[in-house]
Write an enzyme that holds these catalytic residues in place. Sequence first.
Site, PDB file in Angstrom:
ATOM      1  N   ASP A  34       0.827  -1.208   0.000  1.00 26.16           N
ATOM      2  CA  ASP A  34       0.000   0.000   0.000  1.00 26.16           C
ATOM      3  C   ASP A  34       0.858   1.254   0.000  1.00 26.16           C
ATOM      4  OD1 ASP A  34      -2.005  -1.750   0.130  1.00 26.16           O
ATOM      5  OD2 ASP A  34      -2.735  -1.190   2.131  1.00 26.16           O
ATOM      6  N   PHE A  37       2.290   1.888  -3.334  1.00 21.00           N
ATOM      7  CA  PHE A  37       1.213   2.353  -4.211  1.00 21.00           C
ATOM      8  C   PHE A  37       0.946   3.843  -3.965  1.00 21.00           C
ATOM      9  CE2 PHE A  37      -3.140   3.251  -5.348  1.00 21.00           C
ATOM     10  CZ  PHE A  37      -3.292   2.602  -6.561  1.00 21.00           C
ATOM     11  N   ASP A  38       0.842   4.202  -2.679  1.00 19.88           N
ATOM     12  CA  ASP A  38       0.583   5.606  -2.338  1.00 19.88           C
ATOM     13  C   ASP A  38       1.685   6.511  -2.840  1.00 19.88           C
ATOM     14  OD1 ASP A  38      -1.771   5.055  -1.203  1.00 19.88           O
ATOM     15  OD2 ASP A  38      -1.048   5.001   0.856  1.00 19.88           O
ATOM     16  N   SER A  83     -35.612  -4.082 -17.937  1.00 18.61           N
ATOM     17  CA  SER A  83     -35.462  -4.913 -16.741  1.00 18.61           C
ATOM     18  C   SER A  83     -35.736  -6.362 -17.130  1.00 18.61           C
ATOM     19  CB  SER A  83     -36.387  -4.433 -15.646  1.00 18.61           C
ATOM     20  OG  SER A  83     -37.703  -4.624 -16.072  1.00 18.61           O
ATOM     21  N   LEU A  84     -35.751  -7.232 -16.160  1.00 21.50           N
ATOM     22  CA  LEU A  84     -35.919  -8.655 -16.437  1.00 21.50           C
ATOM     23  C   LEU A  84     -37.242  -9.156 -15.899  1.00 21.50           C
ATOM     24  CD1 LEU A  84     -32.448 -10.103 -15.419  1.00 21.50           C
ATOM     25  CD2 LEU A  84     -33.396  -9.977 -17.713  1.00 21.50           C
ATOM     26  N   GLU A 113     -26.094 -16.740 -14.404  1.00 22.05           N
ATOM     27  CA  GLU A 113     -25.263 -15.755 -13.699  1.00 22.05           C
ATOM     28  C   GLU A 113     -25.858 -15.458 -12.337  1.00 22.05           C
ATOM     29  OE1 GLU A 113     -25.161 -12.283 -16.159  1.00 22.05           O
ATOM     30  OE2 GLU A 113     -24.195 -13.355 -17.802  1.00 22.05           O
ATOM     31  N   LYS A 115     -27.353 -12.971  -9.668  1.00 24.05           N
ATOM     32  CA  LYS A 115     -28.082 -11.701  -9.783  1.00 24.05           C
ATOM     33  C   LYS A 115     -27.607 -10.800  -8.643  1.00 24.05           C
ATOM     34  CE  LYS A 115     -32.744  -9.863 -10.483  1.00 24.05           C
ATOM     35  NZ  LYS A 115     -32.542  -8.663  -9.739  1.00 24.05           N
ATOM     36  N   ASP A 117     -27.113  -7.840  -6.142  1.00 17.31           N
ATOM     37  CA  ASP A 117     -28.129  -6.969  -5.545  1.00 17.31           C
ATOM     38  C   ASP A 117     -27.534  -5.582  -5.331  1.00 17.31           C
ATOM     39  OD1 ASP A 117     -30.552  -6.335  -4.590  1.00 17.31           O
ATOM     40  OD2 ASP A 117     -30.349  -7.353  -2.663  1.00 17.31           O
ATOM     41  N   ARG A 136     -29.595   3.737 -14.242  1.00 18.27           N
ATOM     42  CA  ARG A 136     -30.735   3.241 -15.019  1.00 18.27           C
ATOM     43  C   ARG A 136     -31.806   4.319 -15.188  1.00 18.27           C
ATOM     44  NH1 ARG A 136     -35.614   0.739 -14.426  1.00 18.27           N
ATOM     45  NH2 ARG A 136     -36.033  -0.766 -16.068  1.00 18.27           N
ATOM     46  N   GLU A 173     -23.544  -4.059 -12.340  1.00 17.02           N
ATOM     47  CA  GLU A 173     -24.188  -3.735 -11.074  1.00 17.02           C
ATOM     48  C   GLU A 173     -23.152  -3.194 -10.093  1.00 17.02           C
ATOM     49  OE1 GLU A 173     -27.337  -4.419 -11.478  1.00 17.02           O
ATOM     50  OE2 GLU A 173     -28.259  -4.498  -9.492  1.00 17.02           O
ATOM     51  N   TYR A 236     -21.950  -7.263 -16.650  1.00 16.71           N
ATOM     52  CA  TYR A 236     -22.607  -8.473 -17.158  1.00 16.71           C
ATOM     53  C   TYR A 236     -23.242  -8.375 -18.542  1.00 16.71           C
ATOM     54  CZ  TYR A 236     -26.319  -6.060 -14.544  1.00 16.71           C
ATOM     55  OH  TYR A 236     -27.155  -5.124 -14.026  1.00 16.71           O
ATOM     56  N   LYS A 299     -29.727 -16.453 -19.141  1.00 15.96           N
ATOM     57  CA  LYS A 299     -29.701 -15.764 -20.438  1.00 15.96           C
ATOM     58  C   LYS A 299     -29.424 -16.770 -21.552  1.00 15.96           C
ATOM     59  CE  LYS A 299     -27.747 -11.655 -18.270  1.00 15.96           C
ATOM     60  NZ  LYS A 299     -26.558 -10.837 -18.015  1.00 15.96           N
ATOM     61  N   LYS A 323     -35.688 -15.320  -8.339  1.00 17.02           N
ATOM     62  CA  LYS A 323     -35.329 -14.650  -7.082  1.00 17.02           C
ATOM     63  C   LYS A 323     -35.382 -15.613  -5.897  1.00 17.02           C
ATOM     64  CE  LYS A 323     -36.113  -9.893  -7.852  1.00 17.02           C
ATOM     65  NZ  LYS A 323     -36.401  -8.769  -7.016  1.00 17.02           N
ATOM     66  N   CYS A 417     -34.308  -2.873  37.372  1.00 17.71           N
ATOM     67  CA  CYS A 417     -33.054  -2.821  36.616  1.00 17.71           C
ATOM     68  C   CYS A 417     -32.192  -4.055  36.940  1.00 17.71           C
ATOM     69  CB  CYS A 417     -32.300  -1.544  36.968  1.00 17.71           C
ATOM     70  SG  CYS A 417     -30.675  -1.467  36.189  1.00 17.71           S
ATOM     71  N   CYS A 420     -29.008  -2.650  38.993  1.00 19.14           N
ATOM     72  CA  CYS A 420     -29.042  -1.998  40.304  1.00 19.14           C
ATOM     73  C   CYS A 420     -30.345  -2.226  41.064  1.00 19.14           C
ATOM     74  CB  CYS A 420     -28.788  -0.496  40.152  1.00 19.14           C
ATOM     75  SG  CYS A 420     -30.155   0.370  39.379  1.00 19.14           S
ATOM     76  N   CYS A 435     -34.112   2.809  33.487  1.00 17.95           N
ATOM     77  CA  CYS A 435     -33.702   2.789  34.878  1.00 17.95           C
ATOM     78  C   CYS A 435     -33.370   4.234  35.224  1.00 17.95           C
ATOM     79  CB  CYS A 435     -32.464   1.897  35.049  1.00 17.95           C
ATOM     80  SG  CYS A 435     -31.657   2.178  36.637  1.00 17.95           S
ATOM     81  N   CYS A 441     -26.415   3.580  39.166  1.00 14.85           N
ATOM     82  CA  CYS A 441     -26.469   2.362  38.342  1.00 14.85           C
ATOM     83  C   CYS A 441     -25.166   2.241  37.551  1.00 14.85           C
ATOM     84  CB  CYS A 441     -27.687   2.441  37.432  1.00 14.85           C
ATOM     85  SG  CYS A 441     -27.861   1.019  36.359  1.00 14.85           S
TER      86      CYS A 441
HETATM   87  S1  IVH Z   1     -29.076  -8.597 -17.226  1.00 19.68           S
HETATM   88  C1  IVH Z   1     -32.067  -6.726 -20.234  1.00 19.68           C
HETATM   89  N1  IVH Z   1     -27.580  -9.776 -15.416  1.00 19.68           N
HETATM   90  O1  IVH Z   1     -31.249  -7.098 -12.170  1.00 19.68           O
HETATM   91  C2  IVH Z   1     -31.557  -7.398 -19.038  1.00 19.68           C
HETATM   92  N2  IVH Z   1     -29.076  -8.079 -14.691  1.00 19.68           N
HETATM   93  O2  IVH Z   1     -34.187  -7.282 -12.538  1.00 19.68           O
HETATM   94  C3  IVH Z   1     -30.482  -6.697 -18.387  1.00 19.68           C
HETATM   95  N3  IVH Z   1     -28.956  -7.600 -12.290  1.00 19.68           N
HETATM   96  O3  IVH Z   1     -31.780  -4.116 -13.937  1.00 19.68           O
HETATM   97  C4  IVH Z   1     -30.117  -7.229 -17.080  1.00 19.68           C
HETATM   98  N4  IVH Z   1     -27.381  -9.058 -11.809  1.00 19.68           N
HETATM   99  O4  IVH Z   1     -29.805  -4.221 -12.327  1.00 19.68           O
HETATM  100  C5  IVH Z   1     -28.532  -8.856 -15.641  1.00 19.68           C
HETATM  101  N5  IVH Z   1     -26.164 -10.878 -13.933  1.00 19.68           N
HETATM  102  C6  IVH Z   1     -27.100  -9.955 -14.164  1.00 19.68           C
HETATM  103  C7  IVH Z   1     -27.630  -9.146 -13.130  1.00 19.68           C
HETATM  104  C8  IVH Z   1     -28.630  -8.226 -13.437  1.00 19.68           C
HETATM  105  C9  IVH Z   1     -28.178  -8.111 -11.332  1.00 19.68           C
HETATM  106  C10 IVH Z   1     -29.979  -6.547 -12.061  1.00 19.68           C
HETATM  107  C11 IVH Z   1     -29.943  -5.410 -13.053  1.00 19.68           C
HETATM  108  C12 IVH Z   1     -31.287  -5.400 -13.720  1.00 19.68           C
HETATM  109  C13 IVH Z   1     -32.124  -6.147 -12.731  1.00 19.68           C
HETATM  110  C14 IVH Z   1     -33.273  -6.816 -13.455  1.00 19.68           C
END
Ligand code: IVH
Length: 680
Positions: A34, A37-38, A83-84, A113, A115, A117, A136, A173, A236, A299, A323, A417, A420, A435, A441
């Site tokens: 470190d 690096f610094d 979204s998915l 893959e 997912k 969070d 997004r 993400e 991803y 996918k 999920k 208490c 005490c 208390c 106490c």
């Molecule tokens: S693919 C068109 N891959 O989940 C599809 N999404 O519920 C694009 N997420 O908005 C998403 N891990 O924020 C994809 N391995 C992954 C992911 C992922 C987390 C999130 C992402 C997306 C949301 C969909």
Amino acid sequence: MNLETAKLAVIELTEQINAHNYAYYVLAQPTISDVEFDMLLQKLVSIETQYPQLVQAHSPSQRVGSDVVKSFNQVKHQYPMLSLGNTYSQADLHDFDERTRKLIGNNFEYVCELKFDGVAIGLTYVNGILQQAVTRGDGVQGDDVTANVKTIKSIPLQLHGNNYPSNFEIRGEIFLPRAEFDRLNQELILQLTDEGYNVDEINERLYRNPRNTASGTIKQQDSKLVAQRKLDCYLYNIFGDDLPFKNHYDALEKARSWGFKISEHSKLCKSIEAVFDFINHWDVKREQLPFDIDGIVLKVNDYAQQEELGYTAKSPRWAISYKFKAANKCTQLIDITYQVGRTGAITPVANLQPVLLAGTIVKRASLHNSDIIEKLDVRIGDMVFVEKGGEIIPKITGVDLEQRSSTSVPVTYITNCPECGTSLVRKPGEAVFYCTNELGCKPQIIGKLQHFTSRKAMNIEGLGEETVTLLFNHGLLNNVADIYELQKDRLVGLERMGDKTATNILNGIEKSKSVGFEKVLFALGIRYVGDTVAKKLAFHFKSLTNLKEANVEALLEAPEVGDKIAQSILNFFQEKNNQETIQKLKLHGLQFELSVNETSNISNKLAGLIIVTTGTLKNFKRDEINDVIAKHGGKSSGSVSSKTSFVLAGESPGENKINKANQLQIAIKTEEEFIRLLND
Ligand code: IVH
């Protein structure tokens, strides 16, 4: 160093630092220490300071962020951020698989893959340099958070090699690793405890979960603050015209070679059964990951097949997410113990048969207060469900009644208490028992002493938590004023206490007499008066006498003070015992008013200027800005006239004031310009 050699050095250092950065944050295999690096980074920063024209957009020096506050520009996504489709059942996944087979036949593979969070982000790279990072938003347009994203060390500012497309977008993400989330909450707990909040109040104020915290962090306007929270990012999906790959899996492998952090856990699956194996594996194993996932994403691998499947209005037909259910375990409640805080608040704590939950072993859970115990009807010996929801301290969400023993009895909440024996009281409108034996106490007395000597308060060297407890146990300390009556011959001879240690303690105590009024005020431990509020009160009231004499109205006029704090201050000064302590501390020479330096102006940067403020400021409260202006020698005015020096305009400024300023040709400054003026 001339410009030419500086230029070469900047290029060389940038490359070196970026390579070390990648080794550390993406590969988790550091190549230098470190400190080394610094040193490299400092060298680069010093050349860039000398030759600002050499600072490149992808310079590693950009990763520290800047405290220049700005709002985000809205940017339209080149490719909408869809979204998915979600599902919680394996039956739904079977349906998805069948639909897919009907549309493209049986000859295809899935990529499974994790997912992640966190918060979705789209990164655009032009000629290998990170150009823009956009959230997004509503899927059509999002916020340009490039400055913040540049502080995330695992995101490359400059790509490796040269076989990447000249212009493409990669999505992923941003997330907060669990350990970092816990660290932030531990820091917050310490701060709130210092401020006198009880467990319930602290729980309400904690960061809820890593996802919310990541999302809040990426939308912070001060990128320096973002840099302090160690966000991370997995990528991803790749978008672009004429991408040089035929399928998703290869695309991710290539992206890995350009320096992106790509999950090691993605897997090619030829059948839906293999997908179920992947799901079942990660439903259990996810606890061992250092970050949260909330499911898996499935996918179709081949790009041509993805195209064939196409999209619904909201999501692709070639992908779906599965999920997981919230982490939840059943374990036995062994017993309930009761803790007494510095303020006397009683917190019931459930002691559990240890159980692994979302990556950590859980032994204790908060039961908050007697109402919750009654509502859940938890009994000693019950099998209880423990969930790690938003709170850092897991909670009991229910009881498995089928497993309840026929001999179990409801919990009788303590009436006295545990430390005490004093009868507990419940303040009107509060769920917590207290208390009231403040002076007798043990945990309350020790807690108050420890708070008084702590770093943010009187900062008494040598009087750490253990020493304070030791001195209390030997009858040398019972009240914070006793600290100033300690004598060397009573200290020497106690456990681990030699002549030198005792001298150090006494020197530390002596030194604390010059600690500023705002810290003394914080040290007194008035409930809800944390270090920030204490500072504001000290500057507003200037002395303890003024504060003590203030009535509710006067207190409410001070910055940060609402009903709760005002009432707490009034209660504090009404207590005879507090009055006596303050009197003693005064006699010992502690600072009970601001020093001449502090009351006088900070600078003369605004001397002679008349300033009109309009709109909402991000860094100053309405009632604060006039103080700030005055402290720098300026004057505030409520209306624009020919005498106005400039208008300080925050967000949504008043139209009339702006029009008037324009008419009179009076300068309008943004908050950033104003701050720069003060800092120059
Ligand atoms: S693919 C068109 N891959 O989940 C599809 N999404 O519920 C694009 N997420 O908005 C998403 N891990 O924020 C994809 N391995 C992954 C992911 C992922 C987390 C999130 C992402 C997306 C949301 C969909």
